[in-house]
Write an enzyme that holds these catalytic residues in place. Structure first.
Site, PDB file in Angstrom:
ATOM      1  N   ASP A 194       1.053  -2.387  -3.833  1.00  0.00           N
ATOM      2  CA  ASP A 194       0.385  -3.146  -4.880  1.00  0.00           C
ATOM      3  C   ASP A 194      -0.077  -2.356  -6.101  1.00  0.00           C
ATOM      4  O   ASP A 194       0.203  -2.724  -7.234  1.00  0.00           O
ATOM      5  CB  ASP A 194      -0.851  -3.850  -4.288  1.00  0.00           C
ATOM      6  CG  ASP A 194      -0.502  -4.731  -3.109  1.00  0.00           C
ATOM      7  OD1 ASP A 194       0.681  -4.826  -2.759  1.00  0.00           O
ATOM      8  OD2 ASP A 194      -1.424  -5.334  -2.539  1.00  0.00           O
ATOM      9  N   GLU A 429      -4.826   1.154   8.858  1.00  0.00           N
ATOM     10  CA  GLU A 429      -3.908   0.592   7.864  1.00  0.00           C
ATOM     11  C   GLU A 429      -3.223   1.721   7.082  1.00  0.00           C
ATOM     12  O   GLU A 429      -2.015   1.690   6.848  1.00  0.00           O
ATOM     13  CB  GLU A 429      -4.729  -0.298   6.918  1.00  0.00           C
ATOM     14  CG  GLU A 429      -3.936  -1.048   5.879  1.00  0.00           C
ATOM     15  CD  GLU A 429      -4.850  -1.894   4.993  1.00  0.00           C
ATOM     16  OE1 GLU A 429      -6.093  -1.845   5.181  1.00  0.00           O
ATOM     17  OE2 GLU A 429      -4.330  -2.597   4.107  1.00  0.00           O
TER      18      GLU A 429
HETATM   19  C1  2M8 Z   1      -1.478  -5.583   0.857  1.00  0.00           C
HETATM   20  O1  2M8 Z   1      -1.275  -6.598  -0.097  1.00  0.00           O
HETATM   21  C2  2M8 Z   1      -2.116  -7.763  -0.153  1.00  0.00           C
HETATM   22  C3  2M8 Z   1      -1.509  -8.698  -1.183  1.00  0.00           C
HETATM   23  O2  2M8 Z   1      -0.260  -9.117  -0.730  1.00  0.00           O
HETATM   24  C4  2M8 Z   1      -3.555  -7.453  -0.510  1.00  0.00           C
HETATM   25  O3  2M8 Z   1      -3.882  -6.325  -0.908  1.00  0.00           O
HETATM   26  O4  2M8 Z   1      -4.396  -8.374  -0.377  1.00  0.00           O
HETATM   27  C5  2M8 Z   1      -0.285  -4.616   0.754  1.00  0.00           C
HETATM   28  O5  2M8 Z   1      -0.541  -3.429   1.472  1.00  0.00           O
HETATM   29  C6  2M8 Z   1       0.980  -5.293   1.265  1.00  0.00           C
HETATM   30  O6  2M8 Z   1       2.046  -4.387   1.317  1.00  0.00           O
HETATM   31  C7  2M8 Z   1       0.770  -5.898   2.651  1.00  0.00           C
HETATM   32  O7  2M8 Z   1       1.885  -6.662   3.006  1.00  0.00           O
HETATM   33  C8  2M8 Z   1      -0.480  -6.787   2.701  1.00  0.00           C
HETATM   34  C9  2M8 Z   1      -0.835  -7.224   4.127  1.00  0.00           C
HETATM   35  O8  2M8 Z   1      -0.851  -6.124   4.991  1.00  0.00           O
HETATM   36  O9  2M8 Z   1      -1.621  -6.084   2.176  1.00  0.00           O
END
Ligand code: 2M8
Length: 457
Positions: A194, A429
């Site tokens: 992101d 994570e």
């Molecule tokens: C993160 O992205 C989400 C938005 O999609 C967020 O920050 O709220 C990123 O690390 C993404 O790669 C990942 O798929 C998601 C859920 O783990 O979190």
């Protein structure tokens, strides 16, 4: 946690060259730790990335998670992917979030009300986002099947195949904004990385002010340290870009003339190419024609080299379609085209040199984990999300790439590094790229899933 199925794989034999103290006891401990995380995050037909930060289903998370389930409960591999593809839009896009209607709309920002998928023709009955994520799903389905081949798996591949093909067709037909055979992403969230420095240049042109966020309530900073997350200005721009896409009904025609963020990403397109290779494998076992998939994989690889490889830096960079230029940051995205088996030797060698340099520190014995950004860059931030920390999904992909090109000793270095990180810190994570300290969610699904996959090797 109840688990009725005895793992058919199990943690495998102890000890391999260069590995951390892989005693039988330690491997069993890690195996059970990972199993506990996946079981704890299982939600009737899918797995949430994290109970706190991400309480819905995420697209590329599900692909990685499906690989982990193959080692514990192969039925859940297929349930994970099937539930995701049930939310596929009529145009073939696989939404990056599928919202669980049983979870409160305010649990995650931006929630279902913000996306309003219910107002869009061709969206599924369940609420979803309107964006996509890197298409690693065919790759994951094929990898999981080869890990644990079964009649049930074969039947699932048969059912999934047309959906996986439609996903690729959507990207090839609707997202080739640059007209050169690559898919464009329309939002940094589509990259999965992101707030990577890769997006700083295109994001700086998106008109927004941090004050925009006063109208919204971010939920991520309730669960995670704000100093580790994207900034409010990042979020203001995220919101601005979604608002523009949503205003056009998430349609892709005419994007070049109206959309504020359009980028060709090396990882996204490498995933698209590698998924064509995987689809060729799937086509063979289900009696379909693998030829067109192989041809498409070759064409995507050629386009990636022509459009995104920079001979001056010796690595791959995203191309900003608004300026026509490659974005300057040297991030881990640049290493991921290694997953393409047809990547020419010149690019393989260049990317290996980049990976082995002080920027990323790849070695048969890693002294620190693989970072998400160039360690020597002035904007390297060891705590902030995708701007420096180490992530297991990217490490797993780069390791696959090394195996594809026969660099087994370097791949073993990444495998040991993944195991060491979880052994010391748990299924976090992401991890501090110097100390290995666990960051973000402490029970993160793709970390657990991909740990299982490398433990089983
Ligand atoms: C993160 O992205 C989400 C938005 O999609 C967020 O920050 O709220 C990123 O690390 C993404 O790669 C990942 O798929 C998601 C859920 O783990 O979190």
């Amino acid at each position: 946690m109840v688990n009725q199925t005895v793992p058919s794989a199990g943690p495998g034999p102890a000890a391999s060259a260069g590995a951390v103290s892989e005693t039988v006891a330690e491997r069993s401990r890690l195996w059970e730790l990972a199993r506990g995380v996946l079981d704890g995050n299982w939600e009737h037909d899918h797995t949430v990335p994290s109970r706190t930060l991400y309480p819905h289903q995420w697209s590329w998370d599900s692909a990685f998670i499906a690989i982990g389930w193959a080692h514990l409960r192969p039925d859940r591999t297929w349930s994970e992917l099937t539930s995701l593809f049930r939310a596929q839009w009529r145009d073939g896009r696989v939404p990056h979030i599928v919202f669980n209607p049983a979870v409160s709309g305010g649990a995650y920002f931006p929630g279902p009300g913000f996306w309003s998928s219910d107002t869009v023709e061709g969206a599924p009955p369940v609420a979803t986002s309107g964006l996509v994520q890197p298409p690693v799903h065919a790759l994951a389905a094929w990898h999981a099947y080869r890990r644990m081949p079964s009649e049930q798996g074969l039947a699932a591949l048969r059912r999934l195949y047309p959906h996986l093909v439609a996903q690729q067709r959507y990207l090839a037909n609707c997202r080739d904004v640059g007209g050169a055979g690559l898919a464009s992403i329309v939002h940094p969230w589509e990259s999965g990385l992101d707030n990577s420095p890769a997006w700083d240049a295109p994001m700086s042109a998106v008109p927004a002010e941090a004050a925009v966020m006063r109208a919204y309530r971010r939920r991520d900073t309730v669960h995670a340290d704000p100093a580790h997350r994207p900034t409010d200005l990042d979020y203001a721009r995220y919101v601005t870009i979604v608002t523009a896409y949503r205003a056009g009904g998430y349609r892709d025609d005419g994007l070049a003339g109206r959309h504020p963020f359009l980028v060709e990403c090396p990882l996204f397109n490498a995933a698209m190419g590698a998924s064509e290779v995987a689809l060729a494998g799937i086509a063979e076992v289900i009696g379909a024609d693998p030829g067109p998939h192989r041809e498409r994989a070759v064409r995507i690889t050629e386009a990636l080299v022509t459009r995104l490889y920079d001979p001056d830096t010796g690595t791959f960079h995203p191309r900003d379609l608004r300026t026509g230029r490659l974005t300057p940051a040297r991030t881990v995205l640049g290493l991921t085209p290694l997953i393409l088996p047809d990547l020419p030797a010149r690019q393989v060698q260049a990317v290996l040199a980049e990976a082995r340099s002080a920027r990323f520190g790849l070695a048969a014995r890693m002294d620190r984990p693989l970072p998400s950004h160039d360690r020597t860059a002035t904007d390297f931030e060891p705590l902030r999300y995708w701007r420096g920390p180490s992530w297991l999904n990217i490490t797993w992909l780069v390791r696959r790439g090394l195996l594809v090109h026969g660099h087994d000793r370097l791949a073993a270095g990444l495998r040991s590094s993944m195991i060491e990180l979880v052994a010391a810190a748990g299924c976090h994570e992401y991890f501090h790229p110097d100390t290995g300290a666990g960051l973000g969610s402490s029970a993160f699904s793709w970390t657990a899933a991909l740990l299982l996959d490398v433990l089983a090797d």
